[in-house]
Design an enzyme around this catalytic site. Sequence first.
Site, PDB file in Angstrom:
ATOM      1  N   GLY A   1     -10.461  -3.400  26.779  1.00 54.38           N
ATOM      2  CA  GLY A   1     -10.217  -2.112  27.437  1.00 54.38           C
ATOM      3  C   GLY A   1      -8.730  -1.823  27.553  1.00 54.38           C
ATOM      4  N   GLY A   2      -7.980  -2.218  26.511  1.00 54.38           N
ATOM      5  CA  GLY A   2      -6.550  -1.875  26.466  1.00 54.38           C
ATOM      6  C   GLY A   2      -6.399  -0.482  25.874  1.00 54.38           C
TER       7      GLY A   2
ATOM      8  N   ASP B   1       6.277  -3.964  14.550  1.00 51.89           N
ATOM      9  CA  ASP B   1       5.234  -4.802  15.140  1.00 51.89           C
ATOM     10  C   ASP B   1       5.382  -6.289  14.839  1.00 51.89           C
ATOM     11  OD1 ASP B   1       4.109  -2.457  16.023  1.00 51.89           O
ATOM     12  OD2 ASP B   1       2.136  -2.794  15.125  1.00 51.89           O
TER      13      ASP B   1
ATOM     14  N   GLY C   1       1.969   2.766   6.404  1.00 52.58           N
ATOM     15  CA  GLY C   1       1.598   1.627   7.250  1.00 52.58           C
ATOM     16  C   GLY C   1       0.401   1.902   8.133  1.00 52.58           C
ATOM     17  N   THR C   2       0.224   1.043   9.128  1.00 54.76           N
ATOM     18  CA  THR C   2      -0.913   1.167  10.045  1.00 54.76           C
ATOM     19  C   THR C   2      -0.942   2.548  10.681  1.00 54.76           C
ATOM     20  OG1 THR C   2      -0.862  -1.197  10.506  1.00 54.76           O
ATOM     21  CG2 THR C   2      -1.979   0.188  12.132  1.00 54.76           C
TER      22      THR C   2
ATOM     23  N   HIS D   1       6.397  28.399  35.655  1.00 55.33           N
ATOM     24  CA  HIS D   1       5.062  28.648  36.192  1.00 55.33           C
ATOM     25  C   HIS D   1       4.320  29.638  35.300  1.00 55.33           C
ATOM     26  CE1 HIS D   1       1.909  29.280  39.140  1.00 55.33           C
ATOM     27  NE2 HIS D   1       2.071  30.585  38.972  1.00 55.33           N
TER      28      HIS D   1
ATOM     29  N   GLU E   1       0.862  -1.193   0.000  1.00 54.64           N
ATOM     30  CA  GLU E   1       0.000   0.000   0.000  1.00 54.64           C
ATOM     31  C   GLU E   1       0.895   1.239   0.000  1.00 54.64           C
ATOM     32  OE1 GLU E   1      -2.333  -0.510   3.575  1.00 54.64           O
ATOM     33  OE2 GLU E   1      -0.545  -0.651   4.796  1.00 54.64           O
TER      34      GLU E   1
ATOM     35  N   LYS F   1      -5.928   9.768  16.161  1.00 58.08           N
ATOM     36  CA  LYS F   1      -5.745  10.966  16.993  1.00 58.08           C
ATOM     37  C   LYS F   1      -6.408  12.176  16.352  1.00 58.08           C
ATOM     38  CE  LYS F   1      -3.977   8.044  19.030  1.00 58.08           C
ATOM     39  NZ  LYS F   1      -3.566   6.689  18.764  1.00 58.08           N
TER      40      LYS F   1
ATOM     41  N   ILE G   1      -6.122   0.612  22.685  1.00 58.26           N
ATOM     42  CA  ILE G   1      -7.001   0.979  21.569  1.00 58.26           C
ATOM     43  C   ILE G   1      -8.439   1.125  22.055  1.00 58.26           C
ATOM     44  CG2 ILE G   1      -7.973   0.184  19.359  1.00 58.26           C
ATOM     45  CD1 ILE G   1      -5.290  -0.961  18.630  1.00 58.26           C
TER      46      ILE G   1
HETATM   47  P1  NAD Z   1      -3.960  -4.415  24.234  1.00 57.00           P
HETATM   48  O1  NAD Z   1      -3.215  -5.678  24.396  1.00 57.00           O
HETATM   49  O2  NAD Z   1      -3.382  -3.150  24.747  1.00 57.00           O
HETATM   50  O3  NAD Z   1      -5.409  -4.549  24.895  1.00 57.00           O
HETATM   51  C1  NAD Z   1      -6.305  -5.551  24.550  1.00 57.00           C
HETATM   52  C2  NAD Z   1      -7.295  -5.673  25.682  1.00 57.00           C
HETATM   53  O4  NAD Z   1      -8.344  -6.515  25.276  1.00 57.00           O
HETATM   54  C3  NAD Z   1      -6.687  -6.263  26.934  1.00 57.00           C
HETATM   55  O5  NAD Z   1      -6.995  -5.443  28.014  1.00 57.00           O
HETATM   56  C4  NAD Z   1      -7.357  -7.626  27.028  1.00 57.00           C
HETATM   57  O6  NAD Z   1      -7.545  -8.051  28.355  1.00 57.00           O
HETATM   58  C5  NAD Z   1      -8.676  -7.362  26.346  1.00 57.00           C
HETATM   59  N1  NAD Z   1      -9.319  -8.541  25.789  1.00 57.00           N
HETATM   60  C6  NAD Z   1      -8.760  -9.519  25.044  1.00 57.00           C
HETATM   61  N2  NAD Z   1      -9.700 -10.432  24.690  1.00 57.00           N
HETATM   62  C7  NAD Z   1     -10.865 -10.003  25.214  1.00 57.00           C
HETATM   63  C8  NAD Z   1     -12.201 -10.488  25.198  1.00 57.00           C
HETATM   64  N3  NAD Z   1     -12.498 -11.623  24.561  1.00 57.00           N
HETATM   65  N4  NAD Z   1     -13.158  -9.787  25.853  1.00 57.00           N
HETATM   66  C9  NAD Z   1     -12.842  -8.648  26.514  1.00 57.00           C
HETATM   67  N5  NAD Z   1     -11.605  -8.141  26.556  1.00 57.00           N
HETATM   68  C10 NAD Z   1     -10.627  -8.807  25.913  1.00 57.00           C
HETATM   69  O7  NAD Z   1      -4.271  -4.329  22.679  1.00 57.00           O
HETATM   70  P2  NAD Z   1      -4.944  -3.163  21.835  1.00 57.00           P
HETATM   71  O8  NAD Z   1      -5.541  -2.136  22.716  1.00 57.00           O
HETATM   72  O9  NAD Z   1      -5.777  -3.857  20.823  1.00 57.00           O
HETATM   73  O10 NAD Z   1      -3.673  -2.543  21.142  1.00 57.00           O
HETATM   74  C11 NAD Z   1      -2.846  -3.384  20.306  1.00 57.00           C
HETATM   75  C12 NAD Z   1      -1.450  -2.868  20.267  1.00 57.00           C
HETATM   76  O11 NAD Z   1      -1.412  -1.634  19.611  1.00 57.00           O
HETATM   77  C13 NAD Z   1      -0.876  -2.687  21.650  1.00 57.00           C
HETATM   78  O12 NAD Z   1       0.232  -3.527  21.755  1.00 57.00           O
HETATM   79  C14 NAD Z   1      -0.475  -1.259  21.719  1.00 57.00           C
HETATM   80  O13 NAD Z   1       0.865  -1.146  22.142  1.00 57.00           O
HETATM   81  C15 NAD Z   1      -0.578  -0.742  20.297  1.00 57.00           C
HETATM   82  N6  NAD Z   1      -1.189   0.599  20.284  1.00 57.00           N
HETATM   83  C16 NAD Z   1      -0.670   1.570  21.065  1.00 57.00           C
HETATM   84  C17 NAD Z   1      -1.259   2.805  21.083  1.00 57.00           C
HETATM   85  C18 NAD Z   1      -0.681   3.853  21.966  1.00 57.00           C
HETATM   86  O14 NAD Z   1       0.329   3.614  22.595  1.00 57.00           O
HETATM   87  N7  NAD Z   1      -1.299   5.031  22.062  1.00 57.00           N
HETATM   88  C19 NAD Z   1      -2.380   3.061  20.338  1.00 57.00           C
HETATM   89  C20 NAD Z   1      -2.899   2.056  19.554  1.00 57.00           C
HETATM   90  C21 NAD Z   1      -2.280   0.818  19.542  1.00 57.00           C
END
Ligand code: NAD
Length: 467
Positions: free
Chosen positions: A181-182, A313, A40-41, A446, A36, A51, A184
Amino acid sequence: MSETCDVVVVGGGPGGYAACLYGAAAGLKTMMVTVEAPGGTCLLRGCIPAKELLQTAEVYRQVRHAGEFGIRTEEPIIDWKAAVLRQGNVVDQLVGGLSSLLKKRKVEVIQGYGRVLSSGVVEVARPSGAVENVEADAVLLAAGSAPCTIPGFEIDGERIVTSDQALFFDELPQRIVVIGGGVIGCEFATTFVDLGVEVTLLEAMDTLIPGADPDIVQVLRRELRKRGVDIRLGATVSGHSVDASGATTVAFTHEEKQQTVEVDKVILAVGRKPATAPMRLPEAGITIDDRGFVEVDVQNMRTSREGVWAVGDCVPTPALAHIAYAEAMVAIRDILGEDPRPIDYTGVPWCVYTHPELAFVGLTEQQAKDAGHDVAVAKHRYAGVGRAMIIGETAGLVKIVSDRQTGVILGVHLCGPLATEQLLEGYLSVNWEATVGDLGSLIHPHPTFGEAIGEAAMTLMGRGLHG
Ligand code: NAD
């Protein structure tokens, strides 16, 4: 046709384009193979468009609260088409800028799917169907990652979507559920709740953003709840059904009760996986682990196959664009024979673009204790910080984790206004092994948000000014 260069890079995301730019700047003849546009992503469907949309949500939220500042407005209306247009323009400008930079550095960009055949040979399948080989002294893999899915939720791009599609809805949905709830998941929950969407967030673990310090996560959770996000921790999702009207019902168990939520869209944010499967890397003698990540020596980013490096990644290190940049530079320096300084993965900066923002570096309080430190901690809330009051964003805190005996700063954890911009000071402190005395003796201008960091450091020196 067969072409030859010094380095052929497979992948056009932050890892891949950084390798091309950095390599070319050092005089290497560099080629990029990408399916593409370069970006990338991160540029095309991740950091940048996400953002940008978050900023639209932020403007909307601010205009709705303008009355607090004595500015009377009509109830604002979201012009979704205009919002999406702006998002696209920002992405296009950055992609255009990147393409120009690659051209300026004489990086040849070849469109197609790249596959390593052996050391020095990459096969490129062109969109036309033609297949050709590219030859190089060094091959650098930057294949990136793709969203994970879970059973019971087939991605259809319409009702059940991943982060790839959730940034580009034709219309703003009224009700969504975010699964995961990670990082993303929390960023999407922030964006959509601030755009006036009803948001349910289902997380399997008992915390949001697992791995982050609980004190800062607690603030985020409280603020998201206050703004209306229905957060269910420890939830187990089982599947979904669609009724005749097209509404989607998601079934889940929470606190031992079977429950359902009816929504327009289901966003899966359950992690990402390396995009290496179609590359058949083991056939080329490149070892991958059981999750598909390319195994590398993080001292130099070399893979198990001589002459092949991997970054970003697709390797088992934090999936962050800035880590991909750093890894690309380590790999290129190794290719140049320059003895690169390896990345210290314990001290990488994390920035989460929620509202309030989370940003952290180094050890959490628990990690520091587990590592055997005699831990001293200080927290300073933004509630008393003038600049935070001025902008009306007082939720959050700074938490510094240090070693009581040596004073060395082990971790800095922020939740608050522009925390991602403030983190740099914490990043330098942790990575230069500064002590609380070093940091607390510095003047913090300040009024700035950064005064909270200075106050926390002074508290650890034994005497705060305002804290
Ligand atoms: P993540 O690993 O941060 O979070 C995934 C979440 O989903 C975890 O909390 C997990 O417990 C939960 N989960 C998994 N399976 C589930 C289910 N069946 N039901 C309910 N909850 C479930 O992954 P992400 O948020 O998808 O992000 C992916 C990657 O992208 C990460 O490694 C992150 O570093 C990167 N990323 C970073 C940023 C940033 O730093 N601002 C932004 C976007 C992506």
